[in-house]
Design an enzyme around this catalytic site. Structure first.
Site, PDB file in Angstrom:
ATOM      1  N   ASP A 223     -10.421  16.038 -15.380  1.00 51.37           N
ATOM      2  CA  ASP A 223     -10.739  14.640 -15.650  1.00 51.37           C
ATOM      3  C   ASP A 223     -10.904  14.515 -17.165  1.00 51.37           C
ATOM      4  OD1 ASP A 223     -11.951  12.170 -16.121  1.00 51.37           O
ATOM      5  OD2 ASP A 223     -13.260  12.276 -14.366  1.00 51.37           O
TER       6      ASP A 223
ATOM      7  N   ARG B 293       0.821  -1.218   0.000  1.00 51.59           N
ATOM      8  CA  ARG B 293       0.000   0.000   0.000  1.00 51.59           C
ATOM      9  C   ARG B 293       0.857   1.273   0.000  1.00 51.59           C
ATOM     10  NH1 ARG B 293      -1.922   1.765   4.443  1.00 51.59           N
ATOM     11  NH2 ARG B 293      -2.317  -0.231   5.435  1.00 51.59           N
TER      12      ARG B 293
ATOM     13  N   TYR C 147     -19.030  13.089 -14.173  1.00 50.81           N
ATOM     14  CA  TYR C 147     -19.274  11.698 -13.825  1.00 50.81           C
ATOM     15  C   TYR C 147     -20.147  11.615 -12.574  1.00 50.81           C
ATOM     16  CZ  TYR C 147     -18.460   6.805 -13.088  1.00 50.81           C
ATOM     17  OH  TYR C 147     -18.652   5.468 -12.923  1.00 50.81           O
TER      18      TYR C 147
ATOM     19  N   LYS D 220     -11.159   2.845 -18.602  1.00 52.45           N
ATOM     20  CA  LYS D 220     -11.678   3.172 -19.923  1.00 52.45           C
ATOM     21  C   LYS D 220     -10.569   3.021 -20.968  1.00 52.45           C
ATOM     22  CE  LYS D 220     -15.134   4.142 -17.207  1.00 52.45           C
ATOM     23  NZ  LYS D 220     -15.433   5.483 -16.721  1.00 52.45           N
TER      24      LYS D 220
HETATM   25  C1  LIG Z   1     -15.800   6.029 -15.528  1.00 52.78           C
HETATM   26  C2  LIG Z   1     -15.426   7.412 -15.178  1.00 52.78           C
HETATM   27  C3  LIG Z   1     -14.938   7.727 -13.910  1.00 52.78           C
HETATM   28  C4  LIG Z   1     -14.877   6.682 -12.801  1.00 52.78           C
HETATM   29  O1  LIG Z   1     -13.961   5.685 -13.058  1.00 52.78           O
HETATM   30  P1  LIG Z   1     -14.074   4.204 -12.412  1.00 52.78           P
HETATM   31  O2  LIG Z   1     -12.855   3.566 -12.944  1.00 52.78           O
HETATM   32  O3  LIG Z   1     -15.360   3.624 -12.880  1.00 52.78           O
HETATM   33  O4  LIG Z   1     -14.062   4.374 -10.930  1.00 52.78           O
HETATM   34  C5  LIG Z   1     -14.565   9.019 -13.651  1.00 52.78           C
HETATM   35  N1  LIG Z   1     -14.669   9.987 -14.587  1.00 52.78           N
HETATM   36  C6  LIG Z   1     -15.129   9.729 -15.817  1.00 52.78           C
HETATM   37  C7  LIG Z   1     -15.227  10.836 -16.812  1.00 52.78           C
HETATM   38  C8  LIG Z   1     -15.529   8.446 -16.167  1.00 52.78           C
HETATM   39  O5  LIG Z   1     -16.015   8.197 -17.386  1.00 52.78           O
END
Ligand SMILES: *Cc1c(COP(=O)(O)O)cnc(C)c1O
Length: 392
Positions: A182, A56, A109, A207
């Protein structure tokens, strides 16, 4: 700019190798929760992030992935987490204190939305202004003397709205606040938020970065001085650590990211152009289309590739929408995005999220993550599904 050159070479070779003993050319998976501690009297920093003590604090596969992400993006430092949401918390927890104010994209999100609408204000007394960050003047107007963070999602999930990162970075810095971006919808190849002035860049690696739909993960990129705080607080002490196996999987996915983004972008543009001329379609937003409300901004900020995310709606009632989804053969009705295969989700009119989106979205719409299939096959699939729901 230097990191933009030879990006596919960097994806293959970038980042330090860590297998010093055997020299394996593929990094082994270090399935260990703890490491031997020196017994020579060297002081041990039990909560530290600079030596291997416990997985960790730091672990080998995590370091390999972080190194490769830095090589690819030009970021000074990087922290990886168990999910995108853990990475977002990795920014919000260290950099917001009780009584601080944050300006946040109103299109964001769902977890970001809930954190800022509910948990951070109610539990930690963080003040929040949600604004349409594609409107730079609105961002400027929302800044207060106690603003400490501007958090922008661009392209916005699910609308693909594009915010002006450079202009918003100037606003944040004039207010002595940080700008976090983000950029999950574009991946770290179609857009370089740090170079445009952002202090922190965040991705859900679930993603595009991993790209194969088989692991969750998240990352934060930025200056070492900021990343040390992210690691010490969010990683070591809140504990959303990425497992060695998932770090290894995501590192493998990252190798083909530039190659995949080329295909995602080319196919998505062809599909978006098809949708735009189809009489079945009520509207379509894709940053690569001239008709996108912030196309010119996207053309300036992105690298000529606009990623694989499209939002659109069809003409027709709820039944037609369901028939359309049912009739799709190649495209799967599922959440998430950035996978090798095409995924679509429907936000129906009753979804309470819709009130935060531009007016054209409020009748319901589809979020379409265009995969790596051939454009003609996807267009054929959409066309036959339009016909099956009697839209053409
Ligand atoms: C999917 C997503 C997240 C969250 O990610 P996880 O891996 O599902 O926790 C955050 N921001 C955006 C723009 C996303 O598409």
């Amino acid at each position: 700019m230097k990191h933009k050159a030879n990006i596919q070479t960097k994806a293959v070779h970038g980042g330090a190798r860590r297998d010093d003993i055997f020299g394996a050319i593929n990094e082994p998976i270090y399935m260990t929760s703890n490491y031997r501690i020196p017994t020579d009297g060297t002081p041990v920093d039990w909560s530290g992030i600079h030596s291997n003590i416990y997985a960790r604090n730091r672990n080998v596969n995590q370091m390999v992935l972080q190194d490769k992400l830095c090589a690819l993006t030009g970021a000074e430092d990087c922290a990886v987490f168990a999910s995108g949401v853990a990475a977002l918390a990795g920014v919000f927890i260290p950099f917001l204190n009780s009584g601080d104010h944050a300006v946040v994209s109103e299109v964001c999100y769902s977890a970001t939305n809930l954190l800022f609408r509910k948990y951070l204000p109610e539990k930690y007394h963080v003040e929040v202004s949600f604004v349409d960050t594609t409107d730079t003047e609105a961002v400027k107007a929302a800044v207060r003397p106690n603003t400490k963070l501007i958090h922008v999602e661009t392209p916005g999930n699910p609308t693909t709205g594009i915010s002006d990162i450079s202009a918003i970075a100037d606003i944040a810095h004039a207010a002595h606040a940080l700008l976090s971006v983000d950029a999950t919808f574009a991946g770290p190849v179609c857009i370089f938020p740090l170079e445009l002035g952002a202090d922190l860049e965040i991705h859900s690696m679930t993603k595009y970065i991993n790209g194969h739909g088989d692991s969750l993960g998240g990352c934060v990129l930025g200056r070492t001085e900021l990343l040390e705080q992210v690691k010490e607080m969010a990683m070591v002490n809140f504990g959303g650590i990425l497992s060695p196996f998932n770090a290894w999987l995501i590192t493998r996915g990252l190798i083909t990211l530039p190659l995949r983004m080329k295909q995602h972008s080319a196919v998505a543009l062809a599909v978006a152009e098809f949708l735009e001329q189809s009489p079945a379609v009520r509207f379509v937003w894709y940053p690569g289309l001239k008709s996108h409300p912030q196309h010119e901004r996207a053309a300036k900020m992105m690298n000529g590739q606009y990623s694989g995310m499209i939002s659109f709606d069809i003409n027709g009632d709820e039944t037609a929408h369901q028939q359309f989804l049912n009739a799709l053969k190649l495209v799967t009705h599922a959440v998430s995005l950035g996978d090798v295969e095409s995924l679509i989700v429907y936000y129906d009119q009753t979804s309470d999220k819709l009130v935060h989106y531009p007016a054209i979205y409020r009748k319901g719409f589809f979020r379409f993550s265009v995969g790596l299939e051939d454009a003609e096959d996807l267009i054929d699939d959409l066309q036959q599904a339009f016909a099956a729901s009697r839209l053409v």
